[in-house]
Scaffold this motif. Structure first.
Motif, mmCIF file in Angstrom:
data_model
loop_
_atom_site.group_PDB
_atom_site.id
_atom_site.type_symbol
_atom_site.label_atom_id
_atom_site.label_comp_id
_atom_site.label_asym_id
_atom_site.label_seq_id
_atom_site.Cartn_x
_atom_site.Cartn_y
_atom_site.Cartn_z
ATOM 1 N N ALA A 29 0.806 -0.758 0.199
ATOM 2 C CA ALA A 29 0.649 0.265 -0.375
ATOM 3 C C ALA A 29 0.990 1.059 0.086
ATOM 4 N N VAL A 30 -0.179 2.258 -0.737
ATOM 5 C CA VAL A 30 1.118 3.758 -0.734
ATOM 6 C C VAL A 30 0.073 4.665 0.211
ATOM 7 N N LEU A 31 1.213 5.038 0.963
ATOM 8 C CA LEU A 31 0.247 6.439 1.664
ATOM 9 C C LEU A 31 0.714 7.692 1.709
ATOM 10 N N LEU A 32 0.574 8.443 0.882
ATOM 11 C CA LEU A 32 0.878 10.388 0.531
ATOM 12 C C LEU A 32 0.544 10.877 1.384
ATOM 13 N N VAL A 57 -2.599 -1.983 -6.243
ATOM 14 C CA VAL A 57 -1.953 -2.217 -5.122
ATOM 15 C C VAL A 57 -3.193 -0.429 -4.498
ATOM 16 N N LYS A 58 -3.333 -0.246 -2.855
ATOM 17 C CA LYS A 58 -4.143 1.197 -2.353
ATOM 18 C C LYS A 58 -3.166 2.111 -1.995
ATOM 19 N N VAL A 59 -3.720 2.593 -1.955
ATOM 20 C CA VAL A 59 -3.150 5.039 -2.311
ATOM 21 C C VAL A 59 -4.031 4.438 -1.114
ATOM 22 N N TYR A 60 -3.433 5.614 -0.273
ATOM 23 C CA TYR A 60 -3.591 6.820 0.828
ATOM 24 C C TYR A 60 -3.231 7.953 0.688
ATOM 25 N N ALA A 61 -4.332 9.025 1.254
ATOM 26 C CA ALA A 61 -3.377 10.372 1.773
ATOM 27 C C ALA A 61 -3.926 11.178 2.964
ATOM 28 N N LEU A 62 -2.961 11.536 3.589
ATOM 29 C CA LEU A 62 -2.696 12.018 4.843
ATOM 30 C C LEU A 62 -3.663 13.228 4.563
ATOM 31 N N SER A 72 -8.541 20.400 -0.698
ATOM 32 C CA SER A 72 -10.270 20.173 -0.777
ATOM 33 C C SER A 72 -10.400 18.032 -1.177
ATOM 34 N N GLU A 73 -10.659 17.079 -0.979
ATOM 35 C CA GLU A 73 -11.352 16.038 -0.580
ATOM 36 C C GLU A 73 -11.647 15.721 -2.063
ATOM 37 N N GLU A 74 -12.194 17.349 -2.842
ATOM 38 C CA GLU A 74 -13.350 16.464 -4.108
ATOM 39 C C GLU A 74 -11.565 16.424 -4.789
ATOM 40 N N ARG A 75 -10.916 16.927 -4.676
ATOM 41 C CA ARG A 75 -9.462 17.663 -5.825
ATOM 42 C C ARG A 75 -8.895 15.919 -6.073
ATOM 43 N N VAL A 76 -9.086 15.116 -5.146
ATOM 44 C CA VAL A 76 -8.242 13.431 -5.043
ATOM 45 C C VAL A 76 -8.729 13.031 -5.794
ATOM 46 N N ILE A 77 -7.955 12.315 -6.817
ATOM 47 C CA ILE A 77 -7.801 11.145 -7.612
ATOM 48 C C ILE A 77 -8.861 10.163 -7.015
ATOM 49 N N PRO A 78 -10.452 10.355 -7.607
ATOM 50 C CA PRO A 78 -11.030 9.178 -7.248
ATOM 51 C C PRO A 78 -10.856 7.423 -6.857
ATOM 52 N N GLY A 79 -10.624 6.650 -5.668
ATOM 53 C CA GLY A 79 -10.004 5.346 -5.497
ATOM 54 C C GLY A 79 -8.855 5.540 -4.494
ATOM 55 N N ILE A 80 -8.500 6.899 -4.628
ATOM 56 C CA ILE A 80 -7.659 7.186 -2.798
ATOM 57 C C ILE A 80 -8.129 7.409 -1.790
ATOM 58 N N VAL A 82 -8.873 9.531 1.935
ATOM 59 C CA VAL A 82 -7.780 9.910 2.453
ATOM 60 C C VAL A 82 -8.333 9.285 4.673
ATOM 61 N N VAL A 83 -7.116 9.535 4.518
ATOM 62 C CA VAL A 83 -6.410 9.394 6.269
ATOM 63 C C VAL A 83 -6.499 10.069 7.223
ATOM 64 N N ASP A 84 -6.732 10.256 8.358
ATOM 65 C CA ASP A 84 -6.600 10.606 9.726
ATOM 66 C C ASP A 84 -5.057 10.152 10.235
ATOM 67 N N TYR A 85 -4.221 10.891 10.881
ATOM 68 C CA TYR A 85 -3.261 10.956 11.759
ATOM 69 C C TYR A 85 -3.719 9.049 12.221
ATOM 70 N N ALA A 86 -4.726 9.041 13.396
ATOM 71 C CA ALA A 86 -4.930 7.407 13.879
ATOM 72 C C ALA A 86 -5.044 6.027 12.459
ATOM 73 N N GLY A 87 -5.806 6.927 11.127
ATOM 74 C CA GLY A 87 -5.728 5.908 10.521
ATOM 75 C C GLY A 87 -4.169 5.603 9.705
ATOM 76 N N PHE A 88 -3.518 7.132 9.900
ATOM 77 C CA PHE A 88 -1.923 6.199 9.618
ATOM 78 C C PHE A 88 -1.331 4.972 10.339
ATOM 79 N N VAL A 89 -2.048 5.342 11.328
ATOM 80 C CA VAL A 89 -1.125 3.685 12.592
ATOM 81 C C VAL A 89 -1.693 2.947 12.527
ATOM 82 N N ASP A 90 -3.006 2.887 11.883
ATOM 83 C CA ASP A 90 -3.738 1.704 11.460
ATOM 84 C C ASP A 90 -3.461 1.037 10.706
ATOM 85 N N LEU A 91 -3.672 1.885 8.956
ATOM 86 C CA LEU A 91 -2.069 1.686 8.214
ATOM 87 C C LEU A 91 -1.113 0.727 8.701
#
Lengths: 102, 110, 136
Positions: A29-32, A57-62, A72-80, A82-91
């Motif tokens: 997985a890739v986290l940006l 692969v799964k792609v995430y953005a912080l 804004s999240e509307e500008r993010v490529i569909p399929g990516i 968006v996670v917060d810091y807790a999501g980062f820890v989970d990943l």
């Protein structure tokens, strides 16, 4: 072995993203994050590369880094996702290791 | 040196500027001015309040030249000069007025 | 003042927050603008990201310095050049950026646009015409 790859450099300035995407194995997985989140935007010169990676692969953005940069999240490529810091820890916990592309 | 305002303690840096701008309350300016033997008038408060508004909007303390011009526009041409501002704040608008307003030292002010 | 006024160009090529370049440049511009020089700013490459609207750094715990760009007009910085190709490569347009203005004292404080959209070729000419170029 599943690996979480993190990219924190702008794809327009460094080759970190391109090299990272070229070295992914199954289950990766890739986290940006930080300046890496610019790669998550639609209509950029690297959009094709990122969309290509999403096929395998799964792609995430912080989220906090997107907000800091006025993206804004509307500008993010569909399929990516968006996670917060807790999501980062989970990943990080879900994968066997974290590989940082600096 | 921390300063005391009505029983509350406020942290400052080594030059006497408030450590945290968000801690500020008018009593801070009053206490600081007393230490300088200065009585704050409405004219002083105009400048102090203006500096706080400027920081709120732009996230910086204005340079003296910028402040002077802005004061002239907002409070009248006769006040838009350094003589007026130094008359109010003898140690200088940057060193004194910004400090009373709880702002950091203006960028580029040495 | 008898000194010759020089034309200073500040080149901004880095995104904000990821590195310190953007903020350092802004601080140097604000200090430099106090010395009666002719100052222009150029935003190209990732530098165009410095001016995006709606920046909110609360969650990352850093100072949001994007409001400070709006003070540039007060500091007599009236020429801000944005490179068109750099915007396009990043999926951005001028509408995504802050609107920067300066007040013309000689024209009843009329608000005038500071931002000029220029092509790469025009940017090259702007660089060529500067007496001093500071790169960030």
């Amino acid at each position: 072995m599943s690996t979480l790859h993190t990219v924190n450099k702008s794809p327009f300035e460094k080759t970190s993203l391109t090299t990272c995407l070229g070295h992914l194995s199954a289950g990766a997985a890739v986290l940006l994050l930080e300046d890496g989140v610019y790669a998550a935007l639609t209509q950029t010169s690297v959009e094709g590369q990122v969309k290509g990676a999403l096929d395998s692969v799964k792609v995430y953005a912080l989220g906090p880094d997107l907000q800091a940069r006025g993206l804004s999240e509307e500008r993010v490529i569909p399929g990516i996702s968006v996670v917060d810091y807790a999501g980062f820890v989970d990943l990080a916990a879900e994968h066997d290791k974290v590989q940082a592309w600096l | 040196m921390p300063i005391e305002v009505e029983g509350k303690t406020f942290e400052t840096d080594e030059e006497g500027y408030l450590a945290n701008i968000n801690d500020w309350e008018p009593g801070v300016a009053t206490v600081m001015s007393k230490e300088d033997d200065l009585e704050l008038t409405d004219e002083h408060w105009d400048i102090i309040n203006y500096l706080r508004e400027y920081y709120e909007e732009y996230q910086i303390a204005p340079a003296v030249r910028v402040l002077t011009k802005a004061v002239g526009k907002k409070f009248g041409k006769d006040k838009g000069n350094s003589k007026y501002l130094y008359g109010l704040f003898p140690y200088g608008p940057a060193k004194q007025a910004c400090r009373y307003a709880g702002l950091p030292k203006p960028t580029g002010c040495v | 003042m008898s000194e010759t006024i020089k034309n200073f160009l500040y080149l901004n090529r880095r995104a904000p927050y990821g590195t310190i370049y953007a903020w350092e440049s802004l601080e140097v511009v604000l200090i430099g603008a106090a010395f009666d020089q002719d100052v222009s700013l150029a935003f190209l490459d990732d530098g165009v990201f410095q001016l995006t609207k709606g920046q909110d750094t609360a969650a990352v715990g850093m100072k949001n310095f994007s409001p400070t760009y709006a003070a540039l007009g007060d500091y007599e910085v009236k020429k801000v050049y944005i490179e068109k190709e750099s915007l396009e490569e990043r999926g951005l347009s001028l509408d995504d950026l802050q609107h920067l203005t300066w007040e013309d004292e000689d024209d009843d404080y009329a608000e005038k646009d500071s931002i000029h959209l220029v092509t790469r070729a025009e940017m090259a000419a702007i660089m060529d015409g500067a007496d001093v170029v500071f790169s960030f």
